[in-house]
Design a protein around this motif. Structure first.
Motif, mmCIF file in Angstrom:
data_model
loop_
_atom_site.group_PDB
_atom_site.id
_atom_site.type_symbol
_atom_site.label_atom_id
_atom_site.label_comp_id
_atom_site.label_asym_id
_atom_site.label_seq_id
_atom_site.Cartn_x
_atom_site.Cartn_y
_atom_site.Cartn_z
ATOM 1 N N GLN A 138 0.838 -1.214 0.000
ATOM 2 C CA GLN A 138 0.000 0.000 0.000
ATOM 3 C C GLN A 138 0.871 1.262 0.000
ATOM 4 O OE1 GLN A 138 -2.290 -0.703 3.553
ATOM 5 N NE2 GLN A 138 -3.908 -1.825 2.478
ATOM 6 N N ARG A 139 1.918 1.250 0.849
ATOM 7 C CA ARG A 139 2.791 2.416 0.936
ATOM 8 C C ARG A 139 3.524 2.639 -0.387
ATOM 9 N NH1 ARG A 139 0.448 5.259 3.659
ATOM 10 N NH2 ARG A 139 2.119 6.724 3.306
ATOM 11 N N SER A 140 3.956 1.547 -1.012
ATOM 12 C CA SER A 140 4.702 1.636 -2.270
ATOM 13 C C SER A 140 3.869 2.312 -3.361
ATOM 14 C CB SER A 140 5.132 0.240 -2.716
ATOM 15 O OG SER A 140 6.052 0.335 -3.763
ATOM 16 N N ILE A 141 2.587 1.946 -3.437
ATOM 17 C CA ILE A 141 1.675 2.542 -4.426
ATOM 18 C C ILE A 141 1.526 4.040 -4.156
ATOM 19 C CG2 ILE A 141 -0.737 2.586 -5.224
ATOM 20 C CD1 ILE A 141 -0.736 -0.520 -4.580
ATOM 21 N N LYS A 142 1.324 4.403 -2.873
ATOM 22 C CA LYS A 142 1.137 5.822 -2.520
ATOM 23 C C LYS A 142 2.398 6.637 -2.802
ATOM 24 C CE LYS A 142 -2.706 5.564 0.620
ATOM 25 N NZ LYS A 142 -3.392 6.201 1.739
ATOM 26 N N TRP A 143 3.566 6.061 -2.482
ATOM 27 C CA TRP A 143 4.825 6.760 -2.731
ATOM 28 C C TRP A 143 5.052 6.966 -4.231
ATOM 29 C CZ3 TRP A 143 8.345 9.455 -0.053
ATOM 30 C CH2 TRP A 143 8.321 9.377 1.340
ATOM 31 N N SER A 144 4.742 5.956 -5.014
ATOM 32 C CA SER A 144 4.924 6.068 -6.469
ATOM 33 C C SER A 144 4.082 7.205 -7.034
ATOM 34 C CB SER A 144 4.561 4.750 -7.156
ATOM 35 O OG SER A 144 5.491 3.760 -6.762
ATOM 36 N N LEU A 175 5.002 15.031 3.106
ATOM 37 C CA LEU A 175 6.178 14.172 3.028
ATOM 38 C C LEU A 175 6.534 13.619 4.412
ATOM 39 C CD1 LEU A 175 8.478 13.068 1.167
ATOM 40 C CD2 LEU A 175 9.839 15.023 1.914
ATOM 41 N N LYS A 176 6.440 14.466 5.436
ATOM 42 C CA LYS A 176 6.722 14.038 6.812
ATOM 43 C C LYS A 176 5.780 12.908 7.218
ATOM 44 C CE LYS A 176 6.876 15.958 11.509
ATOM 45 N NZ LYS A 176 6.703 17.195 12.301
ATOM 46 N N ARG A 177 4.499 13.060 6.881
ATOM 47 C CA ARG A 177 3.500 12.030 7.199
ATOM 48 C C ARG A 177 3.824 10.724 6.486
ATOM 49 N NH1 ARG A 177 -0.737 14.368 5.265
ATOM 50 N NH2 ARG A 177 -1.329 12.914 3.608
ATOM 51 N N TYR A 178 4.195 10.836 5.218
ATOM 52 C CA TYR A 178 4.535 9.648 4.427
ATOM 53 C C TYR A 178 5.772 8.948 4.999
ATOM 54 C CZ TYR A 178 1.302 9.911 0.427
ATOM 55 O OH TYR A 178 0.198 9.865 -0.373
ATOM 56 N N ILE A 179 6.769 9.744 5.392
ATOM 57 C CA ILE A 179 8.009 9.177 5.940
ATOM 58 C C ILE A 179 7.739 8.436 7.245
ATOM 59 C CG2 ILE A 179 10.213 9.806 7.019
ATOM 60 C CD1 ILE A 179 10.558 11.888 4.756
ATOM 61 N N ARG A 180 6.900 9.017 8.088
ATOM 62 C CA ARG A 180 6.563 8.358 9.355
ATOM 63 C C ARG A 180 5.888 7.007 9.131
ATOM 64 N NH1 ARG A 180 4.462 12.612 13.999
ATOM 65 N NH2 ARG A 180 6.448 13.733 14.247
ATOM 66 N N LYS A 181 5.192 6.881 8.022
ATOM 67 C CA LYS A 181 4.514 5.608 7.722
ATOM 68 C C LYS A 181 5.415 4.627 6.980
ATOM 69 C CE LYS A 181 -0.182 7.445 7.756
ATOM 70 N NZ LYS A 181 -1.405 7.690 6.976
ATOM 71 N N GLY A 182 6.647 5.046 6.685
ATOM 72 C CA GLY A 182 7.624 4.144 6.080
ATOM 73 C C GLY A 182 7.902 4.442 4.626
ATOM 74 N N VAL A 183 9.194 4.415 4.284
ATOM 75 C CA VAL A 183 9.634 4.661 2.910
ATOM 76 C C VAL A 183 9.929 3.310 2.254
ATOM 77 C CG1 VAL A 183 11.327 5.835 1.443
ATOM 78 C CG2 VAL A 183 10.702 6.837 3.657
ATOM 79 N N PRO A 184 9.336 3.026 1.101
ATOM 80 C CA PRO A 184 9.645 1.751 0.430
ATOM 81 C C PRO A 184 11.125 1.670 0.062
ATOM 82 C CG PRO A 184 7.746 2.838 -0.575
ATOM 83 C CD PRO A 184 8.378 3.831 0.352
#
Length: 308
Positions: free
Chosen positions: A10-16, A31-40
């Motif tokens: 799920q995270r990979s799709i959102k990051w892409s 970006l901060k929110r995304y990073i807290r949830k994990g970077v693929p």
């Protein structure tokens, strides 16, 4: 792991989607929110470079890394680095001499270049693991060098200086935070004459490498590169607060030392996604202003004690 794979997908799709339309990664709330949830994994090196300011330095200084490698180096320093090469992740296939490519050569280059770049720090034990970890993630010498510069030069200043003043200060700061947030734990430490440096120095100096599971450490570093050193306190406080009853019941110094080893293992830290959510809730508020104030007080106390 099967549950976490769903999260990763799920995270990979959102990051892409987030990165698709961007030429350059900008620091912002999203970006901060995304990073807290994990970077693929596939985006990790790029995000660490952008979030830490290392990318900017990399672009500003073309040819600098190569020039450092070509410079004259102190033979004693080179010898010390060489001794530690075989001790760095001996169980990791990438660091075995039989591997092709073998990361030991790249590790040697990064450590040698950094020692020349930051002569005041040079090289000390612990730095080999940090450089090695960066190489595993980036697969790139020069980017690992600039990330190391961001970590040791800006995010964690004085952690690796000869006197390790920054490290000593932050261990004392952790003690002050525990005194306020978990007073009974603090009392147990005092009653059993346990110095913080005895139980948490490796947490800070290794940035949790070989202390916590690999995936958990990667998630911690995602946030460390964006939010700075306060992440280390959040992790330490969460580990301590979550196991406070266990620590409070300790009867002796060996008891506490054993408990501090125990609390870095097991499902609580292995399930990295819920663990990372907890580090932002369990310790409560933790502002840069609070840390700055505590660091100043602890610095003054340490310097006063050392000059007596």
């Amino acid at each position: 792991m099967s549950e976490y794979l769903v999260v990763l997908t799920q995270r990979s799709i959102k990051w892409s989607k987030l990165l698709k339309s961007k030429r350059k990664v900008q620091r912002n709330v999203k970006l901060k929110r995304y990073i807290r949830k994990g970077v693929p994994n596939e985006h990790r090196a790029m995000i660490w470079m952008a979030a830490s300011g290392a990318q900017e330095q990399f672009e500003k200084n073309p040819g600098y890394y190569q020039a450092l490698l070509e410079a004259q180096h102190d033979p004693k320093l080179v010898e010390t680095i060489c001794i530690d090469l075989n001790r760095t992740f001996p169980d990791n296939v990438q660091f075995r001499k039989t591997s092709n490519p073998c990361q030991q050569k790249a590790l040697y280059n990064v450590l040698r270049a950094y020692a020349h770049h930051n002569a005041a720090v040079g090289y000390c034990q612990g730095m080999n693991f940090i450089a090695g970890y960066l190489l595993i993630v980036t697969k790139d010498e020069e980017r690992s060098f600039w990330l190391m510069d961001a970590l040791l030069g800006r995010i964690l200043p004085d952690y690796y200086s000869p006197g390790m003043v920054g490290l000593k200060i932050d261990q004392e700061v952790l003690g002050e935070l525990v005194r306020v947030k978990s007073p009974r734990v603090w009392k147990a430490m005092v009653d059993n004459n346990v110095m913080w440096t005895l139980v948490v120095s490796r947490w800070f100096i290794c940035l949790f490498i070989d202390i916590l599971p690999v995936e958990t450490v990667l998630r911690i570093w995602d946030c460390l590169f964006y939010e700075g050193s306060k992440i280390l306190f959040r992790v330490a406080l969460t580990l301590i607060h979550h196991h406070r009853v266990l620590i409070e019941q300790a009867q002796s110094l060996p008891d506490i030392c054993q408990i501090f080893k125990q609390i870095t293992r097991g499902p609580f830290v292995e399930e990295c996604h819920p663990f990372m959510q907890k580090i932002f809730t369990e310790p409560g508020s933790l502002s840069i202003a609070t840390l700055t104030k505590l660091r100043a007080a602890c610095r003054a106390r340490i310097i006063s004690e050392e000059t007596k």
